[in-house]
Scaffold this motif. Sequence first.
Motif, PDB file in Angstrom:
ATOM      1  N   ALA A 104      -5.436  11.807   2.193  1.00  0.00           N
ATOM      2  CA  ALA A 104      -6.618  12.332   3.080  1.00  0.00           C
ATOM      3  C   ALA A 104      -7.017  13.503   3.020  1.00  0.00           C
ATOM      4  O   ALA A 104      -8.006  13.915   3.572  1.00  0.00           O
ATOM      5  CB  ALA A 104      -6.077  12.008   4.238  1.00  0.00           C
ATOM      6  N   ARG A 114      -1.166  -1.994  -6.510  1.00  0.00           N
ATOM      7  CA  ARG A 114       0.209  -1.897  -6.824  1.00  0.00           C
ATOM      8  C   ARG A 114       1.029  -3.093  -7.355  1.00  0.00           C
ATOM      9  O   ARG A 114       2.009  -3.079  -7.810  1.00  0.00           O
ATOM     10  CB  ARG A 114       0.913  -1.445  -5.314  1.00  0.00           C
ATOM     11  CG  ARG A 114       0.418   0.298  -5.152  1.00  0.00           C
ATOM     12  CD  ARG A 114       0.740   0.654  -3.796  1.00  0.00           C
ATOM     13  NE  ARG A 114       0.172   1.980  -3.446  1.00  0.00           N
ATOM     14  CZ  ARG A 114       0.019   2.539  -2.509  1.00  0.00           C
ATOM     15  NH1 ARG A 114       0.400   2.108  -1.514  1.00  0.00           N
ATOM     16  NH2 ARG A 114      -0.230   3.826  -2.299  1.00  0.00           N
ATOM     17  N   PRO A 158       1.370  -5.014   2.519  1.00  0.00           N
ATOM     18  CA  PRO A 158       1.521  -3.616   2.156  1.00  0.00           C
ATOM     19  C   PRO A 158       3.120  -3.240   1.742  1.00  0.00           C
ATOM     20  O   PRO A 158       3.133  -2.688   0.717  1.00  0.00           O
ATOM     21  CB  PRO A 158       0.966  -2.411   3.034  1.00  0.00           C
ATOM     22  CG  PRO A 158       0.081  -3.622   3.948  1.00  0.00           C
ATOM     23  CD  PRO A 158       0.454  -4.904   4.103  1.00  0.00           C
ATOM     24  N   GLU A 217      -0.642   5.407  -8.539  1.00  0.00           N
ATOM     25  CA  GLU A 217      -0.792   4.611  -7.335  1.00  0.00           C
ATOM     26  C   GLU A 217       0.109   4.753  -6.241  1.00  0.00           C
ATOM     27  O   GLU A 217       0.470   3.634  -5.453  1.00  0.00           O
ATOM     28  CB  GLU A 217      -0.824   3.065  -7.872  1.00  0.00           C
ATOM     29  CG  GLU A 217      -1.779   3.052  -9.213  1.00  0.00           C
ATOM     30  CD  GLU A 217      -2.691   1.926  -9.202  1.00  0.00           C
ATOM     31  OE1 GLU A 217      -2.800   1.081  -8.250  1.00  0.00           O
ATOM     32  OE2 GLU A 217      -3.315   1.820 -10.202  1.00  0.00           O
ATOM     33  N   VAL A 259       5.713   4.047   2.883  1.00  0.00           N
ATOM     34  CA  VAL A 259       4.985   2.918   3.473  1.00  0.00           C
ATOM     35  C   VAL A 259       6.234   1.855   3.993  1.00  0.00           C
ATOM     36  O   VAL A 259       6.146   1.250   5.163  1.00  0.00           O
ATOM     37  CB  VAL A 259       4.249   2.301   2.187  1.00  0.00           C
ATOM     38  CG1 VAL A 259       3.754   0.974   2.919  1.00  0.00           C
ATOM     39  CG2 VAL A 259       3.192   3.154   2.048  1.00  0.00           C
TER      40      VAL A 259
END
Length: 378
Positions: free
Chosen positions: A134, A242, A312, A362, A371
Amino acid sequence: MSDFYMTELQKELVAVMKEFGEKELKPFAGYYDEIAEFPMDAYKKAVKMGLSRMTFPVEYGGAGIDHKTHAMMMEELAKYDASFVNGLSATVLAALPVRLAGRTEQIEQMVTVIGNGGFAAFALTEANAGSDAASIRTTAEKVDGGYILNGSKCFITNGNIADIYVVFAKTEPEKGTRGISAFLVERNREGVSVGKHENKMGLRAASTSDVIFDHVFVPEESLIGQENRGFKLAMQTLNYSRIECAAVATGIAQGALEACITYAKERNTFGKPIASLQAIQFMLADMEIQVQAARALTWQAADLADRDMINPEISSCAKTFASDMAMKVTTDAVQIFGGYGYSKEFPVEKMMRDAKIYQIFEGTNQIQRVVISGNLLK
Ligand code: COS
């Protein structure tokens, strides 16, 4: 590859990849790694076979191949040369956000470029914005009829050979992740240039470079999806790509394992093949266990994507497990080969160098753990 759950079509496609890998990649992989150039002849043949647009829907001239089958195919190719797969995958990666959020004309434009043998590149990363995506500084200022892009991207796979880029830029910098947009930018636009070419440890034949956007005008129609929703689109794209990373890492490890099996039967020590030594047998068994587990997790992640249930966390688990596994398995492969493993005479040292980046790009495996734990604790 374990074919217990594979359909006849999947087995056939993997067999085609094997033939292509044996004939077009294996004999030249060391050479292109040494000179750090992309194997264009093999790519042209792959394009003719439709490999670069396999995942595109049939109505756009693709083969409509599902993620799981594609993962199987990329795993098989990666056994022979991960650099080649990386160039191919980077094009598929750049096409993903266009497929996910682009307009019909943009999808058609992408398919035309790729179908004609061109390359695409996904331009997100910047010198000060890798894990912290970001924080990119590239801007897209709104002007009459379009946007003006300014900024510099780095570590862009296919950077210097791409015909088209998917570029992430700040449209409203003060809004953080909700102020980033994605644009489709043709290479031949005025102000687009290629900078430093990376001299890498592994995946040396894949092109990686800086790409610079200096007052590049793009029309309004270049915006992919909604304005200011580009960060989310990048993250959604990575959820899919991914899985491919995991497949390729699994392929590198499978390639190393197969090379070890052949070598262990041929190499004699103390008057017998090293394959007869339990020390080697157990190492081979451990490799097989790890590869099987990575493949199962990769196929699970791909299966979810195919059922429109992309997850994810599972994509991150697959990418992390498969790449950590590939690093371990290729390092052990070099050990089994002994001194010869450390030499460029055999392929395993290249596999070890190639595997390393899968723990980094990645999203580093540390970011994947962010995550995963974020999902566990939410
Ligand atoms: N899938 C879908 N959406 C996601 C997402 C994912 N995996 N991760 C984040 N988002 C969305 C969030 O839902 C949020 O959306 P809204 O704007 O609708 O609220 C938005 O993206 C911002 O999310 P968040 O606040 O969590 O963003 P952070 O800046 O904290 O970043 C990480 C999160 C660290 C996970 C992200 O920056 C990342 O993945 N970094 C690695 C980047 C990378 O892989 N670089 C490699 C470049 S490509 S080779």
